[in-house]
Motif scaffolding. Structure first.
Motif, PDB file in Angstrom:
ATOM      1  N   GLY A 188       0.816  -1.213   0.000  1.00  0.00           N
ATOM      2  CA  GLY A 188       0.000   0.000   0.000  1.00  0.00           C
ATOM      3  C   GLY A 188       0.845   1.256   0.000  1.00  0.00           C
ATOM      4  O   GLY A 188       0.508   2.246   0.665  1.00  0.00           O
ATOM      5  N   LEU A 189       1.959   1.244  -0.752  1.00  0.00           N
ATOM      6  CA  LEU A 189       2.881   2.377  -0.754  1.00  0.00           C
ATOM      7  C   LEU A 189       2.226   3.610  -1.367  1.00  0.00           C
ATOM      8  O   LEU A 189       1.570   3.538  -2.401  1.00  0.00           O
ATOM      9  CB  LEU A 189       4.152   2.030  -1.537  1.00  0.00           C
ATOM     10  CG  LEU A 189       5.005   0.885  -0.970  1.00  0.00           C
ATOM     11  CD1 LEU A 189       6.221   0.653  -1.839  1.00  0.00           C
ATOM     12  CD2 LEU A 189       5.408   1.179   0.460  1.00  0.00           C
ATOM     13  N   ALA A 190       2.417   4.732  -0.705  1.00  0.00           N
ATOM     14  CA  ALA A 190       1.892   6.010  -1.186  1.00  0.00           C
ATOM     15  C   ALA A 190       2.770   7.116  -0.629  1.00  0.00           C
ATOM     16  O   ALA A 190       3.467   6.926   0.378  1.00  0.00           O
ATOM     17  CB  ALA A 190       0.441   6.206  -0.742  1.00  0.00           C
ATOM     18  N   ILE A 191       2.758   8.259  -1.274  1.00  0.00           N
ATOM     19  CA  ILE A 191       3.545   9.381  -0.793  1.00  0.00           C
ATOM     20  C   ILE A 191       3.112   9.731   0.628  1.00  0.00           C
ATOM     21  O   ILE A 191       1.933   9.893   0.915  1.00  0.00           O
ATOM     22  CB  ILE A 191       3.375  10.616  -1.711  1.00  0.00           C
ATOM     23  CG1 ILE A 191       3.814  10.288  -3.141  1.00  0.00           C
ATOM     24  CG2 ILE A 191       4.170  11.795  -1.167  1.00  0.00           C
ATOM     25  CD1 ILE A 191       5.276   9.936  -3.273  1.00  0.00           C
ATOM     26  N   GLY A 192       4.091   9.819   1.518  1.00  0.00           N
ATOM     27  CA  GLY A 192       3.810  10.159   2.905  1.00  0.00           C
ATOM     28  C   GLY A 192       3.617   8.974   3.827  1.00  0.00           C
ATOM     29  O   GLY A 192       3.586   9.151   5.046  1.00  0.00           O
ATOM     30  N   SER A 273      18.605  -2.544  -5.088  1.00  0.00           N
ATOM     31  CA  SER A 273      18.063  -3.898  -4.988  1.00  0.00           C
ATOM     32  C   SER A 273      18.377  -4.548  -3.644  1.00  0.00           C
ATOM     33  O   SER A 273      17.822  -5.603  -3.324  1.00  0.00           O
ATOM     34  CB  SER A 273      18.624  -4.765  -6.123  1.00  0.00           C
ATOM     35  OG  SER A 273      20.040  -4.795  -6.079  1.00  0.00           O
ATOM     36  N   SER A 274      19.258  -3.928  -2.859  1.00  0.00           N
ATOM     37  CA  SER A 274      19.614  -4.473  -1.539  1.00  0.00           C
ATOM     38  C   SER A 274      18.667  -4.007  -0.445  1.00  0.00           C
ATOM     39  O   SER A 274      18.783  -4.459   0.694  1.00  0.00           O
ATOM     40  CB  SER A 274      21.051  -4.068  -1.173  1.00  0.00           C
ATOM     41  OG  SER A 274      21.973  -4.599  -2.100  1.00  0.00           O
ATOM     42  N   VAL A 275      17.734  -3.103  -0.786  1.00  0.00           N
ATOM     43  CA  VAL A 275      16.839  -2.535   0.210  1.00  0.00           C
ATOM     44  C   VAL A 275      15.526  -3.303   0.214  1.00  0.00           C
ATOM     45  O   VAL A 275      14.877  -3.471  -0.829  1.00  0.00           O
ATOM     46  CB  VAL A 275      16.552  -1.044  -0.073  1.00  0.00           C
ATOM     47  CG1 VAL A 275      15.659  -0.457   1.018  1.00  0.00           C
ATOM     48  CG2 VAL A 275      17.859  -0.262  -0.157  1.00  0.00           C
ATOM     49  N   ILE A 276      15.121  -3.774   1.372  1.00  0.00           N
ATOM     50  CA  ILE A 276      13.821  -4.423   1.553  1.00  0.00           C
ATOM     51  C   ILE A 276      12.917  -3.458   2.309  1.00  0.00           C
ATOM     52  O   ILE A 276      13.315  -2.917   3.352  1.00  0.00           O
ATOM     53  CB  ILE A 276      13.962  -5.739   2.326  1.00  0.00           C
ATOM     54  CG1 ILE A 276      14.840  -6.723   1.543  1.00  0.00           C
ATOM     55  CG2 ILE A 276      12.596  -6.365   2.608  1.00  0.00           C
ATOM     56  CD1 ILE A 276      15.150  -8.010   2.302  1.00  0.00           C
ATOM     57  N   LEU A 277      11.729  -3.235   1.798  1.00  0.00           N
ATOM     58  CA  LEU A 277      10.797  -2.328   2.456  1.00  0.00           C
ATOM     59  C   LEU A 277       9.754  -3.115   3.238  1.00  0.00           C
ATOM     60  O   LEU A 277       9.278  -4.155   2.788  1.00  0.00           O
ATOM     61  CB  LEU A 277      10.097  -1.427   1.428  1.00  0.00           C
ATOM     62  CG  LEU A 277      10.995  -0.468   0.648  1.00  0.00           C
ATOM     63  CD1 LEU A 277      10.148   0.387  -0.291  1.00  0.00           C
ATOM     64  CD2 LEU A 277      11.805   0.414   1.584  1.00  0.00           C
ATOM     65  N   ALA A 278       9.401  -2.614   4.396  1.00  0.00           N
ATOM     66  CA  ALA A 278       8.374  -3.218   5.238  1.00  0.00           C
ATOM     67  C   ALA A 278       7.441  -2.139   5.747  1.00  0.00           C
ATOM     68  O   ALA A 278       7.845  -0.989   5.898  1.00  0.00           O
ATOM     69  CB  ALA A 278       9.013  -3.970   6.404  1.00  0.00           C
ATOM     70  N   VAL A 279       6.197  -2.526   5.983  1.00  0.00           N
ATOM     71  CA  VAL A 279       5.197  -1.609   6.508  1.00  0.00           C
ATOM     72  C   VAL A 279       4.666  -2.180   7.805  1.00  0.00           C
ATOM     73  O   VAL A 279       4.324  -3.374   7.877  1.00  0.00           O
ATOM     74  CB  VAL A 279       4.035  -1.393   5.507  1.00  0.00           C
ATOM     75  CG1 VAL A 279       2.918  -0.583   6.142  1.00  0.00           C
ATOM     76  CG2 VAL A 279       4.535  -0.707   4.249  1.00  0.00           C
ATOM     77  N   ILE A 280       4.588  -1.355   8.848  1.00  0.00           N
ATOM     78  CA  ILE A 280       4.056  -1.772  10.141  1.00  0.00           C
ATOM     79  C   ILE A 280       2.616  -1.339  10.237  1.00  0.00           C
ATOM     80  O   ILE A 280       2.309  -0.154  10.206  1.00  0.00           O
ATOM     81  CB  ILE A 280       4.860  -1.168  11.295  1.00  0.00           C
ATOM     82  CG1 ILE A 280       6.337  -1.542  11.163  1.00  0.00           C
ATOM     83  CG2 ILE A 280       4.304  -1.616  12.640  1.00  0.00           C
ATOM     84  CD1 ILE A 280       7.227  -0.875  12.182  1.00  0.00           C
TER      85      ILE A 280
END
Length: 281
Positions: A188-192, A273-280
């Motif tokens: 659910g990536l969005a600006i902000g 490509s080494s960065v993994i994104l996570a959302v809490i």
């Protein structure tokens, strides 16, 4: 013409702490919010399948939970019957109702205590319950990645199969990551929106020459604050702006070759490509 008054803006509700309680025994969890809601649904529906849908849980998970509770309780919480004209059913015992009542009473007291704590926290200079809760959620994330950066999405560039995501850490630091379209939609990536960027220590390259040109998009400059020597590898910590730091693992021979020492200016570089994104949530 009668004078009209401007509508008053509703005051936003004050921030409050929220939490969940769990009753545990020496052999594992006994009661929690989900199981209590399952018991309440059984009492209301008289059917395990209908109760499972209401929670929601799978039919098997609902029965597993009931069996576990009955096994751990000193008296059965749920009784079931099969056959008959009504086709059988499931019902809560009197003991089960008492357990629910006790759990809800403790839960209410627990929330009342949290509300009092929220008020005391709000009265403190700079007190903000919401930001404190976010901090606790971030601290609860468990991962093998040594480098964990919390920031907000500052840019999204859509490609044919992936997204380039910019993550602003502070006024001086920004990371870039590339994730698939499916991952971007799932998160659910969005600006902000707030994200956690994870980077393994072995993915970081350290550079001390500012004139050296690198293909790695992420280049975080700082000062070496600690070097832990090992028999094969060394762990180097680079202090960044805003109290953040980056940890890199490299061979022992690389430390003197790069002139790394405490106080030396260094750059922690790593690929998108080494960065993994996570959302809490």
């Amino acid at each position: 013409m009668p004078a009209t008054s401007r509508p008053r803006l509703a005051k936003s509700a004050p921030s409050r702490f929220t939490g969940r309680i769990e009753v545990a025994t020496d052999v594992g969890a006994f009661l929690g919010d989900t199981r209590v809601r399952l018991l309440e649904a059984i009492d209301s529906c008289g059917s395990i399948s209908q109760a499972a849908k209401r929670v929601p849980l799978s039919y098997k998970a609902a029965w597993d939970a009931v069996d576990a509770m009955n096994n751990l309780a000193d008296q059965p919480l749920v009784e079931r019957s099969t056959g008959g004209k009504a086709g059988g059913g499931t019902r809560l015992t009197d003991h089960g109702r008492r357990v629910i009542a006790m759990f809800r009473a403790v839960e209410a007291e627990h929330q009342a205590a949290l509300d009092r704590l929220s008020q005391r926290f709000a009265d403190m200079p700079g007190g903000d319950a919401t930001s404190f809760q976010r901090l606790l959620r971030r601290m609860s994330v468990r991962t093998s990645a040594r480098n964990q950066f919390v920031g907000t999405v500052s840019g999204l560039r859509e490609g044919r199969v992936d997204y380039e995501v910019r993550v602003r850490l502070d006024d001086a630091l920004e990371l870039v990551a590339v994730v698939t379209r499916e991952s971007a939609e799932t998160l659910g990536l969005a600006i902000g929106s707030e994200v956690v960027a994870l980077v393994k220590a072995s993915s970081l390259l350290l550079v001390t020459d500012p004139a050296l040109r690198l293909s790695a998009r992420n280049q975080l400059w700082g000062t070496v604050s600690r070097i832990v020597d090992g028999p094969v590898n060394a762990e180097v910590t680079v202090d960044l702006s805003g109290g953040r730091s980056a940890v890199a693992v490299l061979t022992r021979e690389s430390v003197p070759a790069l002139g790394l020492a405490e106080g030396v200016r260094a750059c922690a570089a790593f690929k998108v490509s080494s960065v993994i994104l996570a959302v809490i949530d």
